[in-house]
Scaffold this active site. Structure first.
Site, mmCIF file in Angstrom:
data_model
loop_
_atom_site.group_PDB
_atom_site.id
_atom_site.type_symbol
_atom_site.label_atom_id
_atom_site.label_comp_id
_atom_site.label_asym_id
_atom_site.label_seq_id
_atom_site.Cartn_x
_atom_site.Cartn_y
_atom_site.Cartn_z
ATOM 1 N N GLU A 1 0.888 -1.169 0.000
ATOM 2 C CA GLU A 1 0.000 0.000 0.000
ATOM 3 C C GLU A 1 0.923 1.215 0.000
ATOM 4 O O GLU A 1 1.456 1.595 1.040
ATOM 5 C CB GLU A 1 -0.909 -0.004 1.247
ATOM 6 C CG GLU A 1 -1.805 -1.235 1.360
ATOM 7 C CD GLU A 1 -2.937 -1.247 0.337
ATOM 8 O OE1 GLU A 1 -3.254 -0.191 -0.221
ATOM 9 O OE2 GLU A 1 -3.486 -2.334 0.094
ATOM 10 N N CYS B 1 -2.093 9.607 2.361
ATOM 11 C CA CYS B 1 -1.558 9.108 1.083
ATOM 12 C C CYS B 1 -2.484 9.434 -0.087
ATOM 13 O O CYS B 1 -2.056 9.509 -1.227
ATOM 14 C CB CYS B 1 -1.358 7.602 1.173
ATOM 15 S SG CYS B 1 -2.870 6.747 1.670
HETATM 16 P P1 NAD Z 1 8.083 4.709 5.176
HETATM 17 O O1 NAD Z 1 8.131 3.920 3.934
HETATM 18 O O2 NAD Z 1 9.214 5.629 5.469
HETATM 19 O O3 NAD Z 1 7.960 3.756 6.463
HETATM 20 C C1 NAD Z 1 7.024 2.730 6.541
HETATM 21 C C2 NAD Z 1 7.561 1.606 7.404
HETATM 22 O O4 NAD Z 1 8.754 1.095 6.821
HETATM 23 C C3 NAD Z 1 7.908 2.035 8.829
HETATM 24 O O5 NAD Z 1 7.428 1.055 9.711
HETATM 25 C C4 NAD Z 1 9.413 2.083 8.832
HETATM 26 O O6 NAD Z 1 9.983 1.717 10.069
HETATM 27 C C5 NAD Z 1 9.818 1.076 7.778
HETATM 28 N N1 NAD Z 1 11.058 1.471 7.087
HETATM 29 C C6 NAD Z 1 11.470 2.730 6.790
HETATM 30 N N2 NAD Z 1 12.640 2.700 6.116
HETATM 31 C C7 NAD Z 1 12.967 1.398 5.974
HETATM 32 C C8 NAD Z 1 14.052 0.714 5.365
HETATM 33 N N3 NAD Z 1 15.041 1.383 4.760
HETATM 34 N N4 NAD Z 1 14.069 -0.638 5.408
HETATM 35 C C9 NAD Z 1 13.071 -1.313 5.991
HETATM 36 N N5 NAD Z 1 12.013 -0.715 6.598
HETATM 37 C C10 NAD Z 1 11.963 0.617 6.592
HETATM 38 O O7 NAD Z 1 6.685 5.476 5.146
HETATM 39 P P2 NAD Z 1 6.137 6.585 6.130
HETATM 40 O O8 NAD Z 1 7.052 7.760 6.054
HETATM 41 O O9 NAD Z 1 5.857 5.997 7.455
HETATM 42 O O10 NAD Z 1 4.743 6.909 5.441
HETATM 43 C C11 NAD Z 1 4.623 7.815 4.377
HETATM 44 C C12 NAD Z 1 4.504 7.117 3.038
HETATM 45 O O11 NAD Z 1 3.568 6.080 3.105
HETATM 46 C C13 NAD Z 1 3.998 8.051 1.967
HETATM 47 O O12 NAD Z 1 4.671 7.805 0.770
HETATM 48 C C14 NAD Z 1 2.531 7.686 1.837
HETATM 49 O O13 NAD Z 1 1.976 8.016 0.599
HETATM 50 C C15 NAD Z 1 2.570 6.217 2.096
HETATM 51 N N6 NAD Z 1 1.303 5.734 2.625
HETATM 52 C C16 NAD Z 1 0.532 4.937 1.840
HETATM 53 C C17 NAD Z 1 -0.698 4.505 2.305
HETATM 54 C C18 NAD Z 1 -1.598 3.628 1.493
HETATM 55 O O14 NAD Z 1 -2.570 3.098 2.052
HETATM 56 N N7 NAD Z 1 -1.374 3.433 0.220
HETATM 57 C C19 NAD Z 1 -1.121 4.888 3.576
HETATM 58 C C20 NAD Z 1 -0.288 5.696 4.338
HETATM 59 C C21 NAD Z 1 0.920 6.108 3.855
#
Ligand code: NAD
Length: 533
Positions: A228, A262
């Site tokens: 997602e 998002c």
């Molecule tokens: P993110 O990708 O930075 O983090 C998400 C998760 O991944 C966190 O639990 C984090 O600890 C983990 N993570 C971060 N970096 C990592 C790495 N290098 N290796 C492994 N795991 C890692 O996302 P965010 O900043 O928490 O959220 C924002 C993003 O999420 C935006 O792009 C937004 O559009 C998207 N989003 C999508 C939806 C959807 O339903 N499609 C919903 C909410 C947010």
């Protein structure tokens, strides 16, 4: 990271050496088969329901601490949302889990004695990784799907929303079956340790950058993933739109959760002629929502941390566009004012980056053609799309540009109902969930056939030595005849006309009248041609 509110627990990452044990426990518990009992699942869902209810004050405090989320939004989009999810799954689980008989058209009548059916099986031990913007909903809604489907699960909340992560850990591990459900807290090292384990599915919500890391890692062990992902969503506003309504609704999309959604629009492709009027209506809507200014509003959230504050501020600093609404920022409060910027290039920082905050671009266009071309060049498969125009313009936008979901005449309403399936497409995500789709997401739809012993009389044809004459007979009985020729055109043979006459409006009075008139006409033509001989 220190927690400012003394009533909330301090953030503590899970020890790295514990993570393989947590994963192994989830796999081991799945192998006991206890999660396959529907009653066990229902009890876990009931426990989760009451856990969320009992933890309500602490969850609200944690959301306030992490995101300055108002009680209104905390209740509407996180706590009550999840309670409704639990109730929906509990109510429908017996139906969802039942075997489904497979009949026609999937199973031809000649094979109906094989008792084909679909059995719904839990995938196994699953990993759910959450983002920061809805730290409860986006972590626990997939969990509700996983419990319903009969999986065990390990959750990894975002480390950016520290208080929520800790309260969720306490809630899940004290209220649910500890042997089946666990929460691992931490950042990249902890997530990597989790990704090094074998899972039966990984459900990831977050950025596309991390989505790729997760998908790559999962591919090494052929683990299925639901991704997602995010953003860069276009909104289309034509000169036929109700501009006042479009302005108010789009501003809502960027003020709710302080635009950290998002699905919210990144940029608005707006007909040049209506830019002044639309801007005026945006300011009116702003004044209605924030009579004392946005900063003074108790309803507007804050940006999650300084890194994201600076990321959003940089988009404003780097833009070559003109701010037409808002523009104030305050690092001490992590405050960014709802802001609209008039830009004239898709290379502008306001369009190139996903804003994921309360700022968005207005990009004037000469026509809907131009708007569609610009949107396709920015992101071919956005997560969401909004269109405000005439009925035919809205239909054209839907037809010519895909997206995970879309709302006509509003901002993200397609994603505002907890039981309606939600997901991305292409590089905005793979797979969907919510409502029944949450159950499906963690379920293997296993096809079962059961061949009766007596059926060997009929099946004998398949055994060696092969007999081509029996084979031809079997083909005549089972292979449908094409009603089209080699150019792809329908061949209108005798059976076509019979089917047309007797199939048209089969059950309606109009259909019956039509068939009767047609038969009269055929009768008349036949008689006339006989008389002419
Ligand atoms: P993110 O990708 O930075 O983090 C998400 C998760 O991944 C966190 O639990 C984090 O600890 C983990 N993570 C971060 N970096 C990592 C790495 N290098 N290796 C492994 N795991 C890692 O996302 P965010 O900043 O928490 O959220 C924002 C993003 O999420 C935006 O792009 C937004 O559009 C998207 N989003 C999508 C939806 C959807 O339903 N499609 C919903 C909410 C947010």
């Amino acid at each position: 990271m220190a927690t400012k509110d003394a009533t909330l627990p301090q953030f503590e990452a899970t020890a790295l050496d514990l993570i393989p044990k947590v994963a192994s426990a989830a796999r081991g518990t799945f192998r006991t088969h206890k999660t396959k009992k529907v009653q066990w699942r229902i009890v876990q869902l009931r426990k989760l329901y009451w856990a969320i209810e009992d933890f309500r004050p602490r969850l609200i405090a944690a959301l306030m601490h992490d995101l300055h989320k108002s009680v209104f939004e905390a209740v509407l989009t996180e706590i009550d949302w999840l309670l409704k999810d639990c109730m929906f799954m509990i109510k429908h689980l017996n139906d969802f889990t039942k075997d489904e008989k497979l009949g026609s058209p999937a199973v031809p009548i000649t094979y109906s004695m094989m008792n084909f059916r679909t059995r719904k099986e839990p995938l196994g031990a699953v990993l759910i990784i959450g983002p920061y913007n809805y730290p409860l909903q986006l972590l626990l809604a997939p969990l509700i799907g996983a419990i319903g489907a009969g999986c065990t699960a390990v959750l990894k909340p975002s480390e950016l929303t520290t208080a929520c992560a800790m309260v969720v850990k306490e809630m899940v591990e004290t209220r649910l079956d500890r042997s089946a459900f666990a929460v691992v807290n931490g950042a990249i090292p902890e997530t990597n340790a989790l990704l090094a384990e074998k899972w039966d599915k990984i459900f990831f919500t977050g950025s596309d950058v991390v989505g790729k890391i997760v998908a790559k890692k999962a591919a090494e062990t052929l683990t299925p993933v639901c991704l997602e992902l995010g953003g860069k969503n276009p909104a289309f506003v034509t000169k036929n739109a109700n501009l006042a309504l479009a302005a108010r609704r789009l501003l809502w999309g960027k003020t709710h959760n302080s635009g950290q959604v998002c699905m919210s629009q990144n940029y608005v492709l707006i007909d040049k002629q209506v830019v002044p009027a639309f801007t005026k209506f945006l300011k009116v809507a702003y004044k209605d929502m924030f009579p004392d200014g946005a900063k003074a509003s108790p309803d507007l959230g804050r940006i999650v941390n300084a890194r994201h504050f600076h990321r959003i501020k940089k988009m404003l600093d780097d833009t070559k566009g003109k701010i037409v609404m808002g523009g104030e920022v305050d690092e001490a409060e992590l405050y960014i004012e709802p802001t609209a910027v008039l830009v004239n290039s898709t290379d502008d920082s306001m369009i190139k980056e996903e804003s994921f905050g309360p700022i968005f671009a207005l990009y004037p266009v000469n026509s809907l053609d131009e708007a569609l071309n610009v949107a396709a060049s920015v992101h071919r498969t956005p997560l969401s799309l909004y269109t405000f125009g005439s009925k035919s313009e809205n239909e054209r936008v839907l037809n010519e540009m895909t997206s995970g979901g879309a709302t006509l005449n509003d901002s993200f309403f397609h994603g505002s109902v907890n039981t309606v399936p939600f997901g991305g497409v292409g590089d905005s995500g793979w797979g969907s969930y919510r409502g029944k789709a949450s159950f499906d997401c963690f379920t293997h739809f296993r096809t079962i056939a059961e061949t009766p012993s007596w059926a060997d009389k009929i099946l004998r044809v398949r055994y060696m030595p092969y007999d081509m004459s029996k084979m031809r007979l079997l083909a005549r009985l089972t292979a449908p005849k094409p009603n089209f020729d080699r150019s792809g055109s329908i061949v209108r043979g005798f059976s076509y006309w019979v089917k047309l006459i007797f199939g048209l409006g089969a059950s309606s009075a109009k259909g019956a009248l039509f068939r009767w008139l047609l038969l009269l006409a055929v009768n008349y033509v036949l008689k006339a041609s006989l008389a002419a001989r």
